[in-house]
Scaffold this motif. Sequence first.
Motif, PDB file in Angstrom:
ATOM      1  N   THR A  78       0.803  -1.229   0.000  1.00 10.72           N
ATOM      2  CA  THR A  78       0.000   0.000   0.000  1.00 10.72           C
ATOM      3  C   THR A  78       0.833   1.275   0.000  1.00 10.72           C
ATOM      4  OG1 THR A  78      -0.120  -0.065   2.431  1.00 10.72           O
ATOM      5  CG2 THR A  78      -1.891  -1.166   1.192  1.00 10.72           C
ATOM      6  N   ARG A  79       2.127   1.192   0.065  1.00  5.68           N
ATOM      7  CA  ARG A  79       2.962   2.390   0.080  1.00  5.68           C
ATOM      8  C   ARG A  79       3.820   2.454  -1.179  1.00  5.68           C
ATOM      9  NH1 ARG A  79       4.770   2.804   6.520  1.00  5.68           N
ATOM     10  NH2 ARG A  79       2.616   2.707   7.303  1.00  5.68           N
ATOM     11  N   GLN A  80       4.048   3.671  -1.636  1.00  9.78           N
ATOM     12  CA  GLN A  80       4.816   3.882  -2.852  1.00  9.78           C
ATOM     13  C   GLN A  80       5.969   4.837  -2.585  1.00  9.78           C
ATOM     14  OE1 GLN A  80       2.404   5.091  -6.192  1.00  9.78           O
ATOM     15  NE2 GLN A  80       0.628   3.887  -5.506  1.00  9.78           N
ATOM     16  N   HIS A  81       7.050   4.632  -3.351  1.00 16.03           N
ATOM     17  CA  HIS A  81       8.207   5.511  -3.307  1.00 16.03           C
ATOM     18  C   HIS A  81       8.080   6.472  -4.482  1.00 16.03           C
ATOM     19  CE1 HIS A  81      12.599   5.241  -1.673  1.00 16.03           C
ATOM     20  NE2 HIS A  81      11.863   6.130  -1.049  1.00 16.03           N
ATOM     21  N   VAL A  82       7.833   7.740  -4.183  1.00 10.94           N
ATOM     22  CA  VAL A  82       7.598   8.708  -5.262  1.00 10.94           C
ATOM     23  C   VAL A  82       8.554   9.890  -5.123  1.00 10.94           C
ATOM     24  CG1 VAL A  82       5.176   8.050  -5.414  1.00 10.94           C
ATOM     25  CG2 VAL A  82       5.840   9.977  -3.953  1.00 10.94           C
ATOM     26  N   ARG A 111       6.713  19.110  -2.512  1.00  6.40           N
ATOM     27  CA  ARG A 111       5.580  18.885  -3.409  1.00  6.40           C
ATOM     28  C   ARG A 111       5.750  17.532  -4.084  1.00  6.40           C
ATOM     29  NH1 ARG A 111       7.212  23.993  -5.205  1.00  6.40           N
ATOM     30  NH2 ARG A 111       8.003  22.982  -7.103  1.00  6.40           N
ATOM     31  N   PHE A 112       4.644  16.834  -4.249  1.00  9.14           N
ATOM     32  CA  PHE A 112       4.693  15.530  -4.918  1.00  9.14           C
ATOM     33  C   PHE A 112       3.322  15.226  -5.495  1.00  9.14           C
ATOM     34  CE2 PHE A 112       3.332  14.882  -0.608  1.00  9.14           C
ATOM     35  CZ  PHE A 112       2.361  13.911  -0.659  1.00  9.14           C
ATOM     36  N   THR A 113       3.255  14.186  -6.286  1.00 10.43           N
ATOM     37  CA  THR A 113       1.991  13.764  -6.892  1.00 10.43           C
ATOM     38  C   THR A 113       1.489  12.519  -6.183  1.00 10.43           C
ATOM     39  OG1 THR A 113       2.673  14.660  -9.039  1.00 10.43           O
ATOM     40  CG2 THR A 113       0.862  13.061  -9.031  1.00 10.43           C
ATOM     41  N   ARG A 120       0.181  17.310  -4.356  1.00 13.37           N
ATOM     42  CA  ARG A 120       0.056  17.411  -2.899  1.00 13.37           C
ATOM     43  C   ARG A 120       1.324  18.028  -2.319  1.00 13.37           C
ATOM     44  NH1 ARG A 120      -3.926  13.913  -0.646  1.00 13.37           N
ATOM     45  NH2 ARG A 120      -4.961  12.627  -2.244  1.00 13.37           N
ATOM     46  N   THR A 121       1.189  18.457  -1.064  1.00 10.51           N
ATOM     47  CA  THR A 121       2.351  18.937  -0.317  1.00 10.51           C
ATOM     48  C   THR A 121       2.372  18.254   1.040  1.00 10.51           C
ATOM     49  OG1 THR A 121       1.116  20.811   0.598  1.00 10.51           O
ATOM     50  CG2 THR A 121       2.350  21.191  -1.448  1.00 10.51           C
ATOM     51  N   GLY A 122       3.542  18.191   1.623  1.00 13.12           N
ATOM     52  CA  GLY A 122       3.688  17.583   2.940  1.00 13.12           C
ATOM     53  C   GLY A 122       5.089  17.810   3.463  1.00 13.12           C
ATOM     54  N   LYS A 123       5.336  17.339   4.672  1.00 13.73           N
ATOM     55  CA  LYS A 123       6.653  17.478   5.286  1.00 13.73           C
ATOM     56  C   LYS A 123       7.409  16.158   5.153  1.00 13.73           C
ATOM     57  CE  LYS A 123       6.723  21.706   7.031  1.00 13.73           C
ATOM     58  NZ  LYS A 123       6.680  21.921   8.491  1.00 13.73           N
ATOM     59  N   ALA A 124       8.657  16.258   4.729  1.00 15.42           N
ATOM     60  CA  ALA A 124       9.522  15.085   4.602  1.00 15.42           C
ATOM     61  C   ALA A 124      10.856  15.378   5.270  1.00 15.42           C
ATOM     62  CB  ALA A 124       9.727  14.716   3.135  1.00 15.42           C
ATOM     63  N   ASP A 125      11.461  14.379   5.861  1.00 13.27           N
ATOM     64  CA  ASP A 125      12.775  14.531   6.487  1.00 13.27           C
ATOM     65  C   ASP A 125      13.842  14.367   5.416  1.00 13.27           C
ATOM     66  OD1 ASP A 125      11.640  14.868   8.983  1.00 13.27           O
ATOM     67  OD2 ASP A 125      11.712  12.729   9.461  1.00 13.27           O
ATOM     68  N   VAL A 126      14.659  15.415   5.248  1.00 10.58           N
ATOM     69  CA  VAL A 126      15.689  15.413   4.206  1.00 10.58           C
ATOM     70  C   VAL A 126      17.032  15.765   4.828  1.00 10.58           C
ATOM     71  CG1 VAL A 126      13.987  16.066   2.468  1.00 10.58           C
ATOM     72  CG2 VAL A 126      15.346  17.841   3.588  1.00 10.58           C
ATOM     73  N   GLY A 127      18.091  15.538   4.072  1.00  5.50           N
ATOM     74  CA  GLY A 127      19.427  15.873   4.548  1.00  5.50           C
ATOM     75  C   GLY A 127      19.645  17.368   4.651  1.00  5.50           C
ATOM     76  N   PRO A 128      20.585  17.818   5.466  1.00  5.81           N
ATOM     77  CA  PRO A 128      20.822  19.258   5.645  1.00  5.81           C
ATOM     78  C   PRO A 128      21.434  19.888   4.396  1.00  5.81           C
ATOM     79  CG  PRO A 128      22.480  17.974   6.819  1.00  5.81           C
ATOM     80  CD  PRO A 128      21.467  16.996   6.311  1.00  5.81           C
ATOM     81  N   GLY A 129      21.077  21.159   4.199  1.00  3.04           N
ATOM     82  CA  GLY A 129      21.703  21.940   3.134  1.00  3.04           C
ATOM     83  C   GLY A 129      21.142  21.747   1.753  1.00  3.04           C
ATOM     84  N   VAL A 140       4.769   7.294   0.288  1.00  2.00           N
ATOM     85  CA  VAL A 140       3.409   7.805   0.348  1.00  2.00           C
ATOM     86  C   VAL A 140       2.462   6.625   0.537  1.00  2.00           C
ATOM     87  CG1 VAL A 140       1.619   9.062  -0.915  1.00  2.00           C
ATOM     88  CG2 VAL A 140       4.011   9.729  -1.158  1.00  2.00           C
ATOM     89  N   ASP A 141       1.463   6.788   1.429  1.00  5.73           N
ATOM     90  CA  ASP A 141       0.502   5.700   1.646  1.00  5.73           C
ATOM     91  C   ASP A 141      -0.638   5.772   0.638  1.00  5.73           C
ATOM     92  OD1 ASP A 141      -1.200   7.729   2.503  1.00  5.73           O
ATOM     93  OD2 ASP A 141      -0.922   7.300   4.628  1.00  5.73           O
ATOM     94  N   ALA A 142      -1.608   4.878   0.790  1.00  3.31           N
ATOM     95  CA  ALA A 142      -2.700   4.791  -0.176  1.00  3.31           C
ATOM     96  C   ALA A 142      -3.559   6.050  -0.185  1.00  3.31           C
ATOM     97  CB  ALA A 142      -3.573   3.573   0.139  1.00  3.31           C
ATOM     98  N   GLN A 143      -3.588   6.809   0.916  1.00  2.00           N
ATOM     99  CA  GLN A 143      -4.373   8.038   0.984  1.00  2.00           C
ATOM    100  C   GLN A 143      -3.604   9.253   0.451  1.00  2.00           C
ATOM    101  OE1 GLN A 143      -4.299   5.805   3.695  1.00  2.00           O
ATOM    102  NE2 GLN A 143      -6.201   5.001   2.805  1.00  2.00           N
ATOM    103  N   GLY A 144      -2.343   9.048   0.067  1.00  2.00           N
ATOM    104  CA  GLY A 144      -1.556  10.136  -0.477  1.00  2.00           C
ATOM    105  C   GLY A 144      -0.805  10.948   0.560  1.00  2.00           C
ATOM    106  N   ALA A 145      -0.688  10.450   1.773  1.00  2.00           N
ATOM    107  CA  ALA A 145       0.041  11.153   2.828  1.00  2.00           C
ATOM    108  C   ALA A 145       1.457  10.588   2.951  1.00  2.00           C
ATOM    109  CB  ALA A 145      -0.688  11.020   4.157  1.00  2.00           C
ATOM    110  N   ILE A 146       2.407  11.471   3.230  1.00  6.48           N
ATOM    111  CA  ILE A 146       3.782  11.027   3.429  1.00  6.48           C
ATOM    112  C   ILE A 146       3.857  10.185   4.700  1.00  6.48           C
ATOM    113  CG2 ILE A 146       6.137  11.793   3.908  1.00  6.48           C
ATOM    114  CD1 ILE A 146       5.638  14.207   2.177  1.00  6.48           C
TER     115      ILE A 146
END
Length: 209
Positions: A78-82, A111-113, A120-129, A140-146
């Motif tokens: 149910t989860r996708q890597h986008v 931002r992602f699809t 859609r938009t959401g918060k994701a943990d990314v590397g610094p800088g 992203v889960d089946a509902q489109g949430a990160i």
Amino acid sequence: MAGDIPRAQPPPAPGRHPHLLLWRWRRNPLRRRTDLLQAWIGLGLLLVVLVAAPAAMFSVGDWAYRHYRDTAEQQARTRQHVPAVLVHDAPRHPEPGSDEAKETRYPVEVRFTGPDGTPRTGKADVGPGLPADSTVLVWVDAQGAITEPPLTAGEIRSRTMGWAILAFLAVALAGAVAHGITGLALHRRNLAEWDAAWARTAPRWSRSP
């Protein structure tokens, strides 16, 4: 000299005389029935814990493994890597290039699809800088949430071992609590018997000549 008085010696340490730990099993005029009963109860509880603790450990561990394995499989379905694009620059780490900086992640809006094709938009943990408009991969889960990535094999093993250890400790703790409760009950019984014996003996001691 033959008449010398031997020097006083310290009392023996309990650890050097194992038979002192088993005094409830030895016949002696001071041993009470409750002492022997407490010894048998302690032995019985020890045997129960030695059998039940490993059984609980393996049973709970097997349940936990199957539960987390099924959860990981359901998450993988149910989860996708986008791909996602950073809306803002990610904060910079105070010590760029350090080992800590390599492990640090900052929440940044992206931002992602979604699975349904909706932006859609959401918060994701990314590397610094990382600068704005950089592309990162998010789950992203089946509902489109990160969301978090599916459980890995290492995480499944770690959680399984955690539940198994908790089950083992729970059985051991239950045995210790049961031993303490029975010991307290027998101690109170001894005190009651002492009070009854003293009530019968005290009049003879306090009787005037």
